[in-house]
Write an enzyme that holds these catalytic residues in place. Structure first.
Site, PDB file in Angstrom:
ATOM      1  N   GLN A  42      -3.247  -7.711  13.084  1.00 19.63           N
ATOM      2  CA  GLN A  42      -2.538  -7.610  11.813  1.00 19.63           C
ATOM      3  C   GLN A  42      -1.437  -8.662  11.731  1.00 19.63           C
ATOM      4  O   GLN A  42      -0.938  -8.945  10.658  1.00 19.63           O
ATOM      5  CB  GLN A  42      -1.937  -6.210  11.654  1.00 19.63           C
ATOM      6  CG  GLN A  42      -2.989  -5.121  11.465  1.00 19.63           C
ATOM      7  CD  GLN A  42      -2.414  -3.736  11.279  1.00 19.63           C
ATOM      8  OE1 GLN A  42      -2.817  -2.812  11.985  1.00 19.63           O
ATOM      9  NE2 GLN A  42      -1.503  -3.555  10.340  1.00 19.63           N
ATOM     10  N   ARG A  86      -0.237   3.466   8.383  1.00 22.46           N
ATOM     11  CA  ARG A  86      -0.173   3.264   6.930  1.00 22.46           C
ATOM     12  C   ARG A  86       1.151   3.744   6.344  1.00 22.46           C
ATOM     13  O   ARG A  86       1.205   4.537   5.413  1.00 22.46           O
ATOM     14  CB  ARG A  86      -1.321   3.980   6.222  1.00 22.46           C
ATOM     15  CG  ARG A  86      -1.595   3.348   4.857  1.00 22.46           C
ATOM     16  CD  ARG A  86      -2.656   4.087   4.110  1.00 22.46           C
ATOM     17  NE  ARG A  86      -3.025   3.386   2.898  1.00 22.46           N
ATOM     18  CZ  ARG A  86      -4.275   3.159   2.527  1.00 22.46           C
ATOM     19  NH1 ARG A  86      -5.253   3.525   3.297  1.00 22.46           N
ATOM     20  NH2 ARG A  86      -4.538   2.570   1.391  1.00 22.46           N
ATOM     21  N   CYS A  87       2.228   3.261   6.954  1.00 19.33           N
ATOM     22  CA  CYS A  87       3.541   3.551   6.384  1.00 19.33           C
ATOM     23  C   CYS A  87       4.496   2.522   6.941  1.00 19.33           C
ATOM     24  O   CYS A  87       4.205   1.868   7.922  1.00 19.33           O
ATOM     25  CB  CYS A  87       4.027   4.942   6.771  1.00 19.33           C
ATOM     26  SG  CYS A  87       4.398   5.131   8.511  1.00 19.33           S
ATOM     27  N   GLU A  92       1.026   1.852   1.199  1.00 18.65           N
ATOM     28  CA  GLU A  92       1.334   2.945   2.111  1.00 18.65           C
ATOM     29  C   GLU A  92       1.929   4.149   1.408  1.00 18.65           C
ATOM     30  O   GLU A  92       1.987   5.233   1.976  1.00 18.65           O
ATOM     31  CB  GLU A  92       2.258   2.399   3.192  1.00 18.65           C
ATOM     32  CG  GLU A  92       1.559   1.209   3.857  1.00 18.65           C
ATOM     33  CD  GLU A  92       2.385   0.497   4.889  1.00 18.65           C
ATOM     34  OE1 GLU A  92       3.609   0.480   4.723  1.00 18.65           O
ATOM     35  OE2 GLU A  92       1.808  -0.025   5.845  1.00 18.65           O
TER      36      GLU A  92
END
Lengths: 806, 287
Positions: A237, A384-385, A760
């Site tokens: 990522q 996902r935050c 997110e």
């Protein structure tokens, strides 16, 4: 006038710029099976590596015997910690300031920990080799419960830290203590509690779970001995960060490291950090002189690389009797597993958990986080935050419902009463953040009106009476979540990773024919960057999005950036893209002025070119300006049309949203049905509404999974019992509820295009909505708080504990 | 999750398959749909040296009527079962249950023979076969024999199959016209084994249950016939007290393991509920 002359609307639509539901350009290859993922990389002579893993959660490694493994046809090498010590790589630094074993060095500290790396000519031979490596263990008592980690007689996990009374984030209180992090004014908060009319206190746990992207973590490392260059294809990522980390720990010159992140099949935070597989594959390639591939299987992914959450949040709110909050106190016990391998900005051991005051105007607050070691896998990634923001949102949204219950007040009314007001922005929170913009009341009221909230409450009251009369065995819950995220890490004044400021970047090169290529420091894992980044450029410079190619993931060609996670791409790289495009536009304006023989100030930008003010027929299109940039620039100007921007954001962005979940639960079986789920998101300026909707659907599905059953669970002896999709809840389309999406638009005042990021938000806001719905359903039976996950049997148990099931 | 090496055989007849299995002995395993065996091999919990793939044997395929029975070839897939008009009209409970087996991809590959022969208590078809009074044809080196489904299951993954024997077909008596049926399965998600499931086949006469058979899935190390629960239902109009009694009788023979689906108490409790719900729904569809 010629009928063929396009209207302004047609010219604008032809760009497919911001606000357009442009179809995802990457889907052409993805939907035809033509994506190029790491496992598609096949290099000549490539070898395969695979791990021997520990069956024990805590044990001394007495002996590793690889003699039989080396006799397996195809097995070329067995790498152990002893091998790695010769290149000083038995341990590696983590992003959180700790160190982590690459391969077991004397001890194993969690089940499935990497013990040895078998390198073979194919994957089958590697696995055959694994089964022949004989490891002698001496089991030690496992430490599973974080609440027992700092008992005086708790087993010592990290012998390497013996005698170290302080770590990367200050003093350590105990041999299993990692850090204590405090924020806020303790005295003022204590005073608020001392004089409060009403107080609530609850231990709210957010269980351990896992991002589990469809594509697991993997890499191919190829070392060229002649050139001394290392090429790494990986599911990264943050490819540039990986390059720098490799340069620092492997002591290779950074220009000789080529990191390539090809198509990525989902990341969700799982692919930010560095894992033993990467180090071992690189060392194996250096040792053998051949490319080495390492591909994690699902069990390894779920049990060894980067869990998320595992926060145990003791939460207190002080309030007046009419429901005005006056203070917030939170203590978090953070279970980090065997090594502190959180992927947070370096100075933030608990991420941005101090967003825990949420959407509410708390005059004072105090937060303390204790990080501890246990015999579990390392991680603590932002699934996902933004960093620890989903834990914070769950904490405050659950606590507000508990307070509403105590006050006998509707939870929507309590929220409306305590929201930060529109005129308070930019708002300085009690725990140190400056919220950029928001209009919470409008969003909340829109949610309540659209869903018919008042009617739903009435129906619930009737159903409760029917339940009490024995006419139904179903209970109904309404789960509200009003979350505020903090994303876009981040400003260099408070965010860095290993000392590198968390800016991001964009380079745009326009070609003579009015086409161009743009490269960024971010890396899409499914977010659709190839589509949306081109839309920003299209609107900014007036070239159709279809004419802009977006390229990410190759550290040799892309400008340095910190990557994609924490919803930072749009807030940071999105801004860099706009700024680079504006540099292009500024030069284009000078060229147009020269060609149209007017002063630059006499030109105005008009959709896809420059027009002389007051002389509408005197117009030069951006396409023509691109051509002119390569043959007739003004005297003294360099030819070409390129720009680079590195954007250091002045602040974070603060997306928010109002969600409502309507749920029915059969108390006899615990089976729930999500009758309705409404999600209103405010992410500021909307670049591609279709992609936003897709992002919201995906994030809500993950939130549904987490709240309703998805967990990484260890038994009391330290065995991880959720190592496959049989037991780790991964919902299919059949289980997934229907989503209703909606929006308001409150642009970010400091972002060049006003965008805040959205990817997110649904995970952050969704989890409390589901959990509040379950808790709301049971509340009339006398419960205050039921811990997640809310799977069927736990719902039944809640009903049973409350006397609703005999 | 990489299997060890093995030899692959693809016989063209049952006789060849039986010979291979008996010659190769315990190191050989027959391969049908592979949904149980292949994952076990990938985890190296099963390490057969030889796989005898039954897909090349045409005689093991197909569904035919044989007097008052339907005979289903062992290699008939769940998808083919679902596509069969005979199954849908004469024994719709099989159709209903097959639809609850995982997803279309699994059903294209999964076979009825593999499902019933593997002895996995989580599989749905064994309890159904017991409920319907089916028998299995076993062919081996010693010849051919028929074993009632009710006598076939001995323990988790232990069955009446002798070394070298293959289950070649399933023979199911066609239930009486107008019978009522239901398969109630509680599962966490598509593709999961039942937390508990109950199959009911019954006939009604004058508003009362005339005949009744109840099977249970995944609440014991083998599939179960809930004989006492069925007895409790017969002769009643399935009033609330009877349903409670039948559920309790079924729960009394359940011995599920605690797992991620829930603790023992829960799995038995919902097992009872599945029985009561299946009885009610079966009675409602009976003519």
């Amino acid at each position: 006038m010629n009928d063929m002359t396009p209207t302004r609307e047609q010219r604008s639509a032809a760009l497919e710029g911001m606000g357009c539901k442009r179809k995802r350009v990457e889907d052409i290859r993805f939907t035809q099976g033509k994506g190029n993922y790491v496992d598609d990389v096949k290099l000549p002579g490539m070898l395969h590596g695979d791990f021997v893993r520990s069956p024990h959660p805590h044990a001394r490694v007495k002996k590793i015997d690889d003699s039989e493994a080396l006799k397996v046809p195809g097995v070329l090498a067995v790498i152990t910690a002893e091998t790695l010590k010769t290149v000083n790589l038995a341990w590696m630094p983590t992003l959180a300031g700790d160190v982590q074993m690459v391969l077991a060095d004397g001890k194993v500290l969690f089940q499935n920990q990497e013990v040895a790396f078998v390198v073979a000519t194919d994957r089958y031979a590697a696995d055959d080799g694994i089964n022949k490596v004989i490891v002698e263990y001496e089991p030690l008592p496992p430490l599973v419960d974080p609440f027992k980690s700092m008992d005086p007689d708790a087993p010592v996990l990290r012998e390497d830290l013996a005698g170290k009374t302080s770590g990367a984030h200050g003093p350590r209180k105990h041999h299993n203590h990692i850090f204590e992090w405090t924020v806020g004014d303790k005295e003022l908060t204590d005073a608020a509690f001392n004089k409060a009319d009403v107080k609530i206190k609850e231990m709210i746990a957010y269980h351990r779970t896992h991002p589990s992207p469809l594509e697991t973590c993997q890499c191919v490392c190829s070392f060229d001995k002649i050139k001394g260059e290392l090429t790494i294809y990986g599911t990264f990522q943050a490819p540039h960060v990986i390059r720098t980390v490799v340069a620092l720990i492997a002591k290779l010159p950074e220009q000789k490291i080529h990191v390539i992140a090809p198509d990525i099949g989902g990341g969700f935070g799982n692919k930010v950090g560095a894992y033993p597989g990467y180090i071992c594959a690189a060392v194996a390639s250096i040792v053998t002189g051949k490319p080495v591939k390492w591909v994690e299987d699902r069990i390894e992914n779920l049990t060894a690389t980067s869990f998320a959450r595992d926060y145990h949040m003791t939460t207190e709110i002080a309030a007046t009797k009419d429901g005005k909050v006056t203070g917030l106190r939170v203590h978090v016990l953070a279970d980090h597993g065997a090594f502190d391998a959180c992927a947070d900005p370096s100075k933030w051991p608990a991420g941005f958990f101090n967003i825990v005051t949420g959407s509410y105007d708390f005059p004072t607050a105090h937060l303390a986080v204790d990080g501890v070691y246990t015999n579990k896998a390392p991680g603590g990634v932002a699934y996902r935050c933004s960093f620890r923001v989903t834990e914070a949102a769950y904490c405050i949204e659950r606590a507000m419902d508990i307070l509403a219950q105590k006050l006998n007040m509707d939870p929507a009314e309590l929220r409306l009463k305590n929201f930060i007001k529109p005129e308070q922005f930019p708002y300085h929170s009690a725990l140190g953040w400056e919220y950029d913009s928001g209009d919470y009341h409008t969003a909340m009221r829109k949610m309540m009106e659209t869903t018919g909230y008042a009617a739903l409450r009435k129906e619930q009251a009737e159903k409760r009476e029917a339940f009490k009369r024995g006419e139904t065995r179903e209970i109904m819950g309404l789960g509200i979540s009003f979350f505020t995220e903090i994303v876009g890490a981040g400003p260099s004044k408070n965010c860095d990773i290993l000392g590198i400021a968390m800016f991001d970047s964009c380079e745009i090169r326009m070609h003579p024919t009015g086409a161009g290529i743009a490269r960024m420091g971010t890396k899409s894992q499914g977010q659709g960057h190839e589509t949306t980044w081109a839309q920003i450029i299209a609107t900014e410079i007036g070239i159709p999005a279809d004419n802009i190619m977006v390229e990410e993931g190759n550290t040799d060609t892309a400008p340095y950036g910190l990557g994609t996670y924490g919803s930072r791409s749009t807030p940071v790289a999105g801004a860099a893209i706009a700024m680079a495009a504006r540099k292009i536009k500024a030069k284009a304006q000078m060229i147009a002025a020269y060609k149209l023989e007017v002063h630059e100030d006499d030109l105005e930008f008009d959709i896809d070119g420059f027009r002389v003010k007051g002389l509408p027929e005197k117009f030069m299109s951006m396409k023509d300006i691109c051509w002119a940039a390569y043959n007739s620039v003004p005297p003294g100007m360099e030819p070409g049309l390129e720009a680079v921007s590195y954007y250091d954001p002045p602040n974070m962005t603060y997306p928010f949203g109002a969600y409502l979940c309507v749920m029915d639960i059969d108390v006899d079986t615990g089976v729930y049905k999500v009758r309705r789920f409404y999600a209103l998101d405010d992410c500021g300026t909307r670049i591609n509404p279709m992609i936003i909707e897709g992002q919201v659907h995906g994030g809500l599905t993950e939130a549904f999974a987490i709240a309703m059953g998805q967990e990484i669970r260890y038994d009391e002896t330290g065995n991880v019992v959720t190592g496959s999709f049989m037991d780790f809840f991964m919902p299919t389309a059949v289980e997934t509820p229907h989503w209703e999406t909606d929006f308001t638009v409150t642009p970010s005042p400091h972002h060049p295009i006003g965008a805040k990021g959205v990817g997110e938000s649904p995970n952050v806001g969704g989890v409390p909505a589901f959990s509040n719905a379950v808790n709301d359903a049971f509340s009339f039976l006398g419960s205050t708080h039921i811990q997640m996950p809310h799977d069927f049997w736990r719902n039944w148990k809640a009903a049973k504990d409350l006397g609703a099931v005999v | 999750m990489i299997p060890g090496s093995f030899s692959y055989h693809r016989p063209a007849s049952v006789a060849d398959a039986v010979k291979l299995l008996s010659d190769l002995g315990e190191d050989a395993r027959p391969l049908a749909g592979g949904h149980s065996l292949v994952p076990m091999m990938k985890l190296r919990l099963a390490t057969p040296a030889h796989l005898v793939d039954l897909h090349g044997i045409a005689a093991l395929k197909g569904i035919r009527r044989d007097g008052s029975n339907l005979v289903i070839g062992a290699m008939t897939t769940q998808h083919e079962l679902l596509a069969s008009g005979d199954v849908a009209t004469t024994m719709p409970i099989l159709h209903e249950a097959a639809l609850l087996i995982a997803d279309p991809q699994v059903r294209y590959r999964g076979t009825i023979g593999g499902n019933v022969a593997n002895g996995d208590p989580g599989n749905d078809m064994p309890a159904l076969m017991m409920t319907l009074g089916a028998s299995y044809r076993l062919e081996g080196p010693g010849g051919t024999r028929d074993v009632a489904a009710a006598d076939f299951y001995q323990g988790a993954y232990f069955t009446a199959l002798e070394p070298g024997e293959i289950l070649t077909s399933v023979s199911v008596p066609v239930p009486a016209a107008g019978h009522g049926y239901a398969y109630e399965k509680l599962k966490r998600k598509v593709g999961d084994y039942a937390t508990a499931a109950a199959a009911v086949v019954l006939t009604m006469s004058g508003g009362k249950v005339a005949t009744c058979s109840i099977g249970l899935t995944n609440v014991h190390e083998t599939p179960l016939l809930a004989v006492d629960a069925a007895k409790a239902a017969i002769g009643t109009s399935l009033d609330a007290a009877t349903l409670k009694k039948a559920a309790a009788a079924a729960e009394a023979i359940m011995a599920p393991a605690a797992d991620a689906r829930g603790p023992v108490e829960y799995r038995k409790h919902v097992g009872g509920i599945m029985v009561a719900r299946a009885l009610q729904r079966a009675a409602a569809v009976a003519k």
